[in-house]
Design an enzyme around this catalytic site. Structure first.
Site, mmCIF file in Angstrom:
data_model
loop_
_atom_site.group_PDB
_atom_site.id
_atom_site.type_symbol
_atom_site.label_atom_id
_atom_site.label_comp_id
_atom_site.label_asym_id
_atom_site.label_seq_id
_atom_site.Cartn_x
_atom_site.Cartn_y
_atom_site.Cartn_z
ATOM 1 N N ARG A 100 25.818 43.635 51.568
ATOM 2 C CA ARG A 100 25.625 43.892 53.006
ATOM 3 C C ARG A 100 24.341 43.173 53.329
ATOM 4 O O ARG A 100 23.269 43.543 52.866
ATOM 5 C CB ARG A 100 25.520 45.400 53.262
ATOM 6 C CG ARG A 100 25.080 45.760 54.678
ATOM 7 C CD ARG A 100 26.120 45.362 55.729
ATOM 8 N NE ARG A 100 25.687 45.724 57.081
ATOM 9 C CZ ARG A 100 25.085 44.883 57.919
ATOM 10 N NH1 ARG A 100 24.833 43.639 57.569
ATOM 11 N NH2 ARG A 100 24.753 45.291 59.133
ATOM 12 N N HIS A 103 19.303 42.678 57.009
ATOM 13 C CA HIS A 103 19.461 42.973 58.432
ATOM 14 C C HIS A 103 18.515 44.100 58.846
ATOM 15 O O HIS A 103 17.877 44.732 58.002
ATOM 16 C CB HIS A 103 20.916 43.388 58.720
ATOM 17 C CG HIS A 103 21.271 44.739 58.158
ATOM 18 N ND1 HIS A 103 21.544 44.939 56.827
ATOM 19 C CD2 HIS A 103 21.359 45.964 58.750
ATOM 20 C CE1 HIS A 103 21.799 46.221 56.621
ATOM 21 N NE2 HIS A 103 21.693 46.875 57.765
ATOM 22 N N HIS A 105 18.022 47.094 62.476
ATOM 23 C CA HIS A 105 18.710 47.596 63.676
ATOM 24 C C HIS A 105 17.872 48.605 64.437
ATOM 25 O O HIS A 105 16.792 49.008 63.982
ATOM 26 C CB HIS A 105 20.087 48.176 63.335
ATOM 27 C CG HIS A 105 20.171 48.832 62.000
ATOM 28 N ND1 HIS A 105 19.532 50.006 61.715
ATOM 29 C CD2 HIS A 105 20.810 48.452 60.852
ATOM 30 C CE1 HIS A 105 19.788 50.341 60.457
ATOM 31 N NE2 HIS A 105 20.556 49.411 59.895
ATOM 32 N N GLU A 109 18.512 54.662 59.688
ATOM 33 C CA GLU A 109 19.698 54.655 58.819
ATOM 34 C C GLU A 109 19.492 55.602 57.646
ATOM 35 O O GLU A 109 18.513 55.503 56.911
ATOM 36 C CB GLU A 109 19.952 53.229 58.298
ATOM 37 C CG GLU A 109 21.034 53.147 57.218
ATOM 38 C CD GLU A 109 21.283 51.706 56.746
ATOM 39 O OE1 GLU A 109 21.265 50.792 57.606
ATOM 40 O OE2 GLU A 109 21.478 51.489 55.538
ATOM 41 N N HIS A 148 16.367 45.474 55.640
ATOM 42 C CA HIS A 148 16.859 45.987 54.358
ATOM 43 C C HIS A 148 18.172 45.314 53.967
ATOM 44 O O HIS A 148 18.751 44.561 54.760
ATOM 45 C CB HIS A 148 17.029 47.504 54.432
ATOM 46 C CG HIS A 148 17.896 47.958 55.569
ATOM 47 N ND1 HIS A 148 17.402 48.129 56.836
ATOM 48 C CD2 HIS A 148 19.216 48.260 55.638
ATOM 49 C CE1 HIS A 148 18.366 48.528 57.642
ATOM 50 N NE2 HIS A 148 19.489 48.609 56.948
ATOM 51 N N GLU A 170 27.923 49.304 63.928
ATOM 52 C CA GLU A 170 27.603 48.523 62.740
ATOM 53 C C GLU A 170 27.822 47.026 63.021
ATOM 54 O O GLU A 170 27.280 46.179 62.337
ATOM 55 C CB GLU A 170 28.474 49.020 61.585
ATOM 56 C CG GLU A 170 28.344 48.302 60.273
ATOM 57 C CD GLU A 170 26.970 48.395 59.613
ATOM 58 O OE1 GLU A 170 26.130 49.195 60.061
ATOM 59 O OE2 GLU A 170 26.744 47.641 58.654
HETATM 60 CO CO CO Z 1 21.406 48.916 57.911
#
Ligand code: CO
Ligand code: CO
Length: 391
Positions: A100, A103, A105, A109, A148, A170
């Site tokens: 993943r 990124h 946001h 989280e 992260h 997401e």
């Molecule tokens: Co994240």
């Protein structure tokens, strides 16, 4: 036409007829029998149900799967479950080595590892870094805006992500590949002090989840920062805590007391067959539930005589607004396991039983028209998971 007598029907096909008071009638029309079987308390609600509460259940099985080369993701947000304005959840799988991507946001989280193992990394605003490996029952927390990544280790992994914004998507995160793909290449060259040619192979769109080689040892992935590591760890071993043992099961509670960095609290609840998460409510936050194993029923009490009962099973999401009364009953013959998650750094619940036990008994008796048999059974100490008395 068949008769209205339920006993003349195939007993394996449930009918919307309540044995208790004879209300209802057969359903000969178009119907999804599998869903009716999965939702016995919606097909035949308890007589105590009344009025309508907003939908408090959504299954990840009814969501769109985003399939990627290195894994998949699906989500339950306010689009799927409009009542859940405080929290959104994502269920994600990373294949061995699957990444993943790097990124960040807008939301905080929080994550719970379901299966397998993953390596997680982050760097904070002061250049302090973090890398760790997590396995089943482990948590992580990345504050909003902190960049992260997550990568599946040799066994791959599956986890639940929680975001403290119900409309969080997401599919709307800030990804490193997306930013570079939309930055003039001369700017990239100037930013990093290299020639433009150094960026000739970058992706032209967000990579999101992509395959990669399984990383080596954790020790080998530790980058030394002159600022050191993050002052509060971003990972936590929830199952290494002592659970609260109750007659009908056990509960692990993790909040900022045990995991200082988190602003999201959670309880992992195990309910034995014949057991029940007792009648209670939460004074400080909505509850967002994720069912991990087994089957359950829950009634939401919304005041004004309004109460509706829902059925849940592994992979379902449940939701209870702040202060609404509820219980969670194990309806199956195996252990029920689920998570209670709150947008609050501190976990808090109010036990109906304990409240009554610590109130003048004459007052409780007069209020409820009950006698000493109830009063003497009350428990001054909280027992979060109870067991039905054998009848
Ligand atoms: Co994240
Ligand atoms: Co609760």
């Amino acid at each position: 036409m068949k008769s209205q007598n339920p006993h003349t029907h195939n007993p394996n096909i449930p009918q919307p007829i309540r044995e208790q008071d004879g209300a209802g009638g057969t359903d000969p029309g178009p119907r999804d029998v599998m869903r009716d079987i999965e939702n016995p308390d919606m097909l035949v609600p308890p007589v105590t149900d009344h009025g309508g509460v907003p939908n408090a259940k959504f299954s990840f099985s009814d969501t769109h799967m985003r399939l990627q080369p290195g894994g998949w993701a699906r989500q339950v947000t306010t689009k799927e479950l409009p009542i859940s304005v405080s929290i959104a959840g994502v269920n994600m799988r990373l294949n061995p080595g699957g990444v993943r991507e790097l990124h960040w946001h807008t939301a905080n989280e929080w994550a719970f590892m379901l299966t397998g193992r993953a390596r997680i990394t982050a760097v904070d605003q002061n250049g302090r870094n973090f890398v760790d490996d997590v396995g089943p029952g482990d948590l992580w927390f990345f504050p909003a805006g902190i960049p992260h990544s997550i990568q599946g280790l040799v066994e791959g992994c599956e986890f639940l992500l929680i975001f403290d914004q119900g409309d969080f998507s997401e599919n709307n995160t800030f990804s490193i590949s997306d930013w570079l793909a939309h930055t003039p290449i001369d700017v990239l060259a100037a930013n990093f002090g290299v020639t433009e040619r150094a960026f000739s192979n970058i992706a032209h769109e967000e990579k999101y989840i992509f395959p990669a080689d399984v990383p080596g040892s954790l020790q080998g992935d530790k980058v030394t920062s002159p600022a050191g590591v993050v002052p509060q760890t971003f990972s936590h071993h929830m199952l290494r805590q002592q659970p609260i043992q109750s007659s009908g099961g056990k509960v692990w509670i993790t909040d900022s007391n045990t995991f200082p960095v988190t602003t999201i609290s959670a309880a992992l609840v195990e309910v034995e067959p014949g057991g029940m998460r007792e009648m209670h409510w939460h004074p400080n936050a909505d509850e967002w539930q994720y069912y991990i194993q087994g089957t359950a029923r829950m009634t939401l009490f919304a005041a004004q005589g309004t109460a509706n009962t829902f059925n849940y099973r592994a992979g379902d999401v449940g939701f209870i607004p702040m202060v609404w009364g509820h219980y969670i009953q194990n309806t199956g013959d195996k252990k029920l396991i689920f998570l209670e998650i709150f947008k609050s750094p501190r976990y808090a619940d109010v036990s109906l039983n304990q409240w009554m036990a610590l109130t003048p008994p004459e007052l409780v008796e007069a209020n409820l028209n009950v006698g000493p048999d109830v009063i003497s059974a009350l428990n001054k100490t909280k027992s979060p998971v109870v067991k039905y008395p054998s009848s």
